[in-house]
Motif scaffolding. Structure first.
Motif, mmCIF file in Angstrom:
data_model
loop_
_atom_site.group_PDB
_atom_site.id
_atom_site.type_symbol
_atom_site.label_atom_id
_atom_site.label_comp_id
_atom_site.label_asym_id
_atom_site.label_seq_id
_atom_site.Cartn_x
_atom_site.Cartn_y
_atom_site.Cartn_z
ATOM 1 N N ALA A 1 1.015 -1.248 -0.014
ATOM 2 C CA ALA A 1 0.225 0.163 -0.194
ATOM 3 C C ALA A 1 1.094 1.329 -0.034
ATOM 4 C CB ALA A 1 -1.197 0.031 0.923
ATOM 5 N N ARG A 2 1.584 1.162 1.309
ATOM 6 C CA ARG A 2 2.753 2.479 0.222
ATOM 7 C C ARG A 2 3.613 2.770 -0.024
ATOM 8 N NH1 ARG A 2 4.743 0.200 5.390
ATOM 9 N NH2 ARG A 2 5.869 -0.889 4.866
ATOM 10 N N ASN A 3 3.539 2.115 -0.668
ATOM 11 C CA ASN A 3 4.298 1.982 -2.870
ATOM 12 C C ASN A 3 3.288 2.585 -3.787
ATOM 13 O OD1 ASN A 3 7.318 1.601 -1.655
ATOM 14 N ND2 ASN A 3 7.073 0.019 -1.561
ATOM 15 N N LEU A 4 2.117 2.167 -3.101
ATOM 16 C CA LEU A 4 0.841 3.192 -3.803
ATOM 17 C C LEU A 4 0.799 3.991 -3.333
ATOM 18 C CD1 LEU A 4 -0.425 -0.741 -4.975
ATOM 19 C CD2 LEU A 4 0.737 0.610 -6.355
ATOM 20 N N GLY A 5 1.693 5.154 -2.888
ATOM 21 C CA GLY A 5 1.203 6.272 -2.404
ATOM 22 C C GLY A 5 0.533 6.344 -1.129
ATOM 23 N N LEU A 6 -0.459 4.839 -0.815
ATOM 24 C CA LEU A 6 -0.963 4.981 0.537
ATOM 25 C C LEU A 6 -0.330 4.746 1.725
ATOM 26 C CD1 LEU A 6 -3.359 2.150 -0.624
ATOM 27 C CD2 LEU A 6 -3.583 5.120 -1.324
ATOM 28 N N GLU A 7 -0.888 5.855 3.090
ATOM 29 C CA GLU A 7 -0.453 5.732 4.144
ATOM 30 C C GLU A 7 -0.019 4.194 4.797
ATOM 31 O OE1 GLU A 7 1.070 8.140 6.879
ATOM 32 O OE2 GLU A 7 1.894 8.868 4.712
ATOM 33 N N ARG A 8 -1.276 3.730 4.624
ATOM 34 C CA ARG A 8 -1.343 2.113 4.595
ATOM 35 C C ARG A 8 -2.647 1.617 3.353
ATOM 36 N NH1 ARG A 8 -4.880 0.456 8.156
ATOM 37 N NH2 ARG A 8 -4.234 -0.640 9.420
ATOM 38 N N GLN A 9 -3.059 0.304 4.381
ATOM 39 C CA GLN A 9 -4.010 -0.341 3.257
ATOM 40 C C GLN A 9 -5.119 0.336 3.920
ATOM 41 O OE1 GLN A 9 -3.811 -4.858 3.033
ATOM 42 N NE2 GLN A 9 -2.962 -5.219 4.932
ATOM 43 N N LEU A 10 -5.779 -0.155 3.705
ATOM 44 C CA LEU A 10 -7.428 0.098 4.083
ATOM 45 C C LEU A 10 -7.580 -1.086 5.546
ATOM 46 C CD1 LEU A 10 -9.563 0.303 0.704
ATOM 47 C CD2 LEU A 10 -8.679 2.473 2.084
ATOM 48 N N GLY A 11 -8.401 -0.417 6.201
ATOM 49 C CA GLY A 11 -8.770 -1.184 6.989
ATOM 50 C C GLY A 11 -9.980 -2.423 6.865
ATOM 51 N N LEU B 1 3.470 14.937 -15.328
ATOM 52 C CA LEU B 1 2.987 13.875 -15.231
ATOM 53 C C LEU B 1 4.034 12.814 -15.760
ATOM 54 C CD1 LEU B 1 -0.170 11.887 -13.418
ATOM 55 C CD2 LEU B 1 1.222 10.948 -15.326
ATOM 56 N N ALA B 2 4.063 12.614 -16.716
ATOM 57 C CA ALA B 2 5.098 11.789 -17.482
ATOM 58 C C ALA B 2 6.456 11.720 -17.039
ATOM 59 C CB ALA B 2 4.544 11.665 -18.922
ATOM 60 N N ASP B 3 6.715 13.052 -16.816
ATOM 61 C CA ASP B 3 8.080 13.185 -16.457
ATOM 62 C C ASP B 3 8.542 12.682 -14.819
ATOM 63 O OD1 ASP B 3 9.694 14.408 -18.606
ATOM 64 O OD2 ASP B 3 8.656 16.109 -18.167
ATOM 65 N N GLU B 4 7.748 12.706 -14.293
ATOM 66 C CA GLU B 4 7.670 11.867 -12.699
ATOM 67 C C GLU B 4 7.547 10.875 -12.936
ATOM 68 O OE1 GLU B 4 5.407 13.457 -10.063
ATOM 69 O OE2 GLU B 4 5.891 12.080 -8.469
ATOM 70 N N VAL C 1 10.201 7.896 -11.408
ATOM 71 C CA VAL C 1 9.626 6.975 -10.437
ATOM 72 C C VAL C 1 10.385 5.744 -10.957
ATOM 73 C CG1 VAL C 1 8.026 5.483 -9.310
ATOM 74 C CG2 VAL C 1 7.883 7.933 -9.297
ATOM 75 N N VAL C 2 9.844 4.901 -12.668
ATOM 76 C CA VAL C 2 10.155 3.902 -13.057
ATOM 77 C C VAL C 2 11.595 3.543 -13.346
ATOM 78 C CG1 VAL C 2 7.447 3.229 -13.482
ATOM 79 C CG2 VAL C 2 10.089 4.744 -15.144
ATOM 80 N N TYR C 3 12.737 4.571 -13.418
ATOM 81 C CA TYR C 3 13.980 5.120 -13.624
ATOM 82 C C TYR C 3 14.901 4.657 -12.376
ATOM 83 C CZ TYR C 3 13.730 6.999 -18.250
ATOM 84 O OH TYR C 3 12.939 7.605 -19.309
ATOM 85 N N GLY D 1 7.052 12.858 -4.885
ATOM 86 C CA GLY D 1 6.428 14.104 -5.524
ATOM 87 C C GLY D 1 4.943 13.855 -5.615
ATOM 88 N N ARG D 2 5.894 15.074 -6.603
ATOM 89 C CA ARG D 2 3.946 15.579 -6.544
ATOM 90 C C ARG D 2 2.848 14.819 -7.063
ATOM 91 N NH1 ARG D 2 2.304 19.789 -11.209
ATOM 92 N NH2 ARG D 2 -0.126 20.042 -10.792
ATOM 93 N N TYR D 3 3.255 13.799 -7.509
ATOM 94 C CA TYR D 3 1.988 12.912 -8.263
ATOM 95 C C TYR D 3 2.182 11.820 -7.545
ATOM 96 C CZ TYR D 3 1.219 15.365 -12.056
ATOM 97 O OH TYR D 3 1.000 17.730 -12.478
ATOM 98 N N TYR D 4 2.874 11.197 -7.123
ATOM 99 C CA TYR D 4 3.897 10.183 -6.425
ATOM 100 C C TYR D 4 4.506 9.903 -5.404
ATOM 101 C CZ TYR D 4 2.251 9.076 -11.221
ATOM 102 O OH TYR D 4 1.277 8.355 -12.682
ATOM 103 N N THR D 5 4.722 9.126 -4.784
ATOM 104 C CA THR D 5 5.447 8.656 -3.418
ATOM 105 C C THR D 5 5.435 7.141 -2.840
ATOM 106 O OG1 THR D 5 4.010 10.036 -1.606
ATOM 107 C CG2 THR D 5 5.225 8.502 -0.915
ATOM 108 N N VAL D 6 6.641 6.466 -3.470
ATOM 109 C CA VAL D 6 6.504 5.303 -3.727
ATOM 110 C C VAL D 6 8.535 5.722 -2.383
ATOM 111 C CG1 VAL D 6 8.117 3.357 -5.049
ATOM 112 C CG2 VAL D 6 6.093 5.473 -5.712
#
Lengths: 468, 468
Positions: free
Chosen positions: A145-155, B162-165, B169-171, B205-210
């Protein structure tokens, strides 16, 4: 329950060098590090098909086991489900190398939009000619979940609410968007698809808005064969409602029997036939030409069990960092929020027994949470017959210590014995879909399945305007 | 530019019964309705590999063409890129049936999270042994965005931000998370992966947190070979920055020449070698044993052009509903927000020419927006040599009228002629990655590529704590 029920096998695999027997990749005869090559999967799939397995079943987690020591280090070092490649990519490869074998794939539905996922599965069902199955998982690793931009997964319960809607969307796309006779391929009149028979699903829900049509034309099964292994009360209701096959992992018959009774009762409560839900129980089968040969393999495997690796796995499953406990501490019942009752199932296997951390690690370090069943074909067959008859399961989800060696042992020593006893599925005809092979009906979902019951309201989803 | 430059071919395909020649599926010799079977793709891929093609290139749109008449009806009726299956599922299948052919796949990056997408592509690069390419598309159909729960897709320039960001991430995941020697597979010491050499990317980043590590170990190319075909000023800058190969679709040499000059100037402005960016120009080549045979095929194909189907395609590309115009109306230059300058490229092909709606439909109704080049192998070779020499492109992205027949014509009649003239790529050795075959270097991205320049800061991304 007839005594002559056939015993069914799935091969429980993962697109990773380490799955349910952490540490065993170090065995000199292990092939698991070949996981990133096509040849490994083709060799394995053809072996399973020759052995009459129902399916190869590909687990997945989309995250790392980083609860133990609060670090991904142990999981990386010991190849504890890491590295881990995409299981979906194996489906076309395995499908092309086989003609009958089912291919079940785990996909966590909180992490991909139902509109794109529906097309992915329809495509795989087309390419496999109706042999794809989907293990519906709501996700249990916070790291994913964190790597998909969520703080944590849903309950936990909200994940199931979302899952119910997700399934509603994909059922609408798979079952209702295209009528059976929508695709005409009428060259003379220039009509590939009759637009009057393709319907936008107009789905507007709490989590998803999907107004359009499904992008794929109907595949052989339309909805892939559905697996689901929810173990919590909410999860069991979900499985009873949606699943056509389910899994249970516990070391003893009592816990498995309880699971089977509960899930079939839940199915009955849905007003549907409880026998039309297959139950596979996890097991590591070490079958040899003789008892002595099989026992020698077991002894050899045990030397490759890695306690740290097993604790990384157990910590990930339970959310408990076992590095904070001494290896000789006794594990008490832990009620995990994620419904992953790894410890619960260990401790309920034998209510009199209390496991130490080390014992639990050594237990799951070989074959995961299921029993280890060892011996000649005849000796193993005796034990599996007893499991079937005493627990009510339909078959086994076979974990491995060494992937090719253990599956070969089953195919060469156990399957012929089960066939002699009339307790193995008959040779299947080529060309059947997975649903037809497993349930004796199909290729579509049963008429009383919720996937057939969804509707796209005529008021909000008119036939498309004709272009003529 | 040397006169002896080899001429390169891609096969421009789609996982659909209709791609660039709407209406042609009705031809009695069309195989396109076999698109949902593995045999079709294996037969095609093996033909292309035998003919020394660089790659099969799979387009995708993840949406429907519903601008024309504000309905998806015409697209469904005429199989205008509908139905449309997932192209990624074809990669393992084609990879297993071939040993050298590249496999380029379009994936729109606004519609899948970079964390899951990175694993999908790494898996495909493993299974294909480094032969996968990715056509980076930012998405251009509103219908796709709506089905993913958005009101409409992001604005054109924001899509590129968004594409640049997304690429950043994938790089980071592909290039920086795992060091080259992270994977040890050291059975004696029980170390599959050295955790000290695997790094969380800590992207915020602006759009993604990984925050985490890449799930897959490094594949042969790490980053797949990168295609990008941006045509707007912002898109050209993006392509000049990221692409290793690019595409252009225009019917005349003048427009293609302008594109080549502009993209190479943009590349030079990035401080990088403009010749290390391959340019493929779209074309429909109808090559026969004789000019007469090829011309007869063309005449026959023309009878299957469908104007309504072509207008559904053109309306989708441009966002203009051509049903509101009379077929004899003249098309003026339309500056499309999506940067898809279909009409612009038509009208600039010959600045003196004004196209009617009908003329434009009949033009794109056979082979899409590129030229049609017809004749014996020698006659076609003459024309392609002139295209190469006058425009500066490196090769052609070959559309089809009939997928197998037209590719067979190229392989049987044109390729031998180009080989005789020394203007075709040499037979390649098996085992090279796509990047090595196309750029003569690799398998990794060039050191000055932005994908190699991303960094995961030591301050925020320390080596993982050792588990020892």
């Amino acid at each position: 329950m007839s005594m002559a029920r056939p015993i069914r096998f799935n091969a429980f695999q993962m697109n990773s060098p380490g799955h349910q027997s952490p540490g065993l990749w170090t065995h000199p005869r292990s092939d698991s590090e070949r996981y990133a090559t096509p040849e490994y999967w083709i060799e394995l799939a053809q072996l399973l098909e020759a052995g009459g397995f129902d399916a190869i079943f590909l687990a997945d987690v989309l995250g790392v086991y980083d609860v133990y020591r609060k670090s991904v280090g142990p999981a990386l070092r010991h190849a504890v489900q890491a590295p881990l490649n995409d299981p979906l990519a194996l489906v076309p490869l395995i499908a092309q190398a086989t003609t009958r074998l089912g291919i079940g794939v785990t996909a966590a539905l909180t992490y991909e939009h139902p509109y794109t996922f529906a097309r992915r599965m329809s495509t795989l069902d087309h390419l496999s000619r109706g042999r794809v199955g989907w293990n519906i998982v709501t996700g249990y690793l916070d790291s994913a979940a964190r790597n998909l931009g969520l703080e944590r997964q849903l309950g936990h319960d909200e994940r199931y609410d979302l899952a119910d809607e997700y399934l509603e969307v994909v059922y609408k796309l798979w079952e209702k968007s295209w009528e059976d006779d929508a695709v005409r391929r009428d060259r003379a009149n220039g009509v590939y698809t009759d637009p009057e028979r393709v319907h936008p699903i107009e789905h507007v829900g709490r989590y998803y808005t999907v107004p359009g049509i499904h992008l794929s034309e109907p595949s052989p099964q339309r909805t892939p064969f559905l697996y689901q292994a929810g173990a919590s009360p909410r999860g069991m209701r979900f499985a009873a409602r949606h699943a056509e096959a389910t899994f249970v992992s516990a070391p003893g018959k009592a816990a498995v029997r309880r699971y089977v009774d509960t899930i079939r009762a839940a199915r009955r409560a849905e007003g549907r036939d409880p026998e039309q839900l297959l139950v596979y129980s996890q097991a590591l089968v070490i079958a040899g030409a003789t008892d002595a040969e099989a026992q020698a393999r077991l002894a050899e495997y045990k030397r490759h069990i890695d306690v740290e690796a097993a604790l990384a796995l157990l910590s990930g499953w339970t959310g408990v960092d076992f590095a904070r406990h001494h290896l000789d501490d006794t594990i008490e019942y832990i009620d995990t929020d994620a419904g992953r009752s790894a410890l619960a199932s260990l401790s309920t296997a034998d209510p009199e027994r209390r496991w130490t951390v080390r014992e639990a690690a050594e237990f799951i370090g070989l074959g995961g949470r299921g029993p280890i069943i060892v011996g000649s074909g005849a000796a193993v067959a005796d034990q599996l017959e007893a499991w079937l008859d005493e627990t009510g399961v339909d078959g086994f989800n076979l974990a491995y210590a060494l992937p090719l060696e253990d599956m070969r042992g089953v195919v060469e020593h156990l399957v012929p014995e089960l066939r002699r006893r009339g307790r193995y599925a008959a040779e299947d005809l080529d060309g059947a879909t997975l649903r037809e092979r497993l349930l004796g009906a199909g290729p579509r979902l049963a008429p009383d399945h919720p996937g057939r019951q969804v509707s796209i309201e005529p008021a909000t989803a008119p036939a498309l305007p004709s272009a003529a």
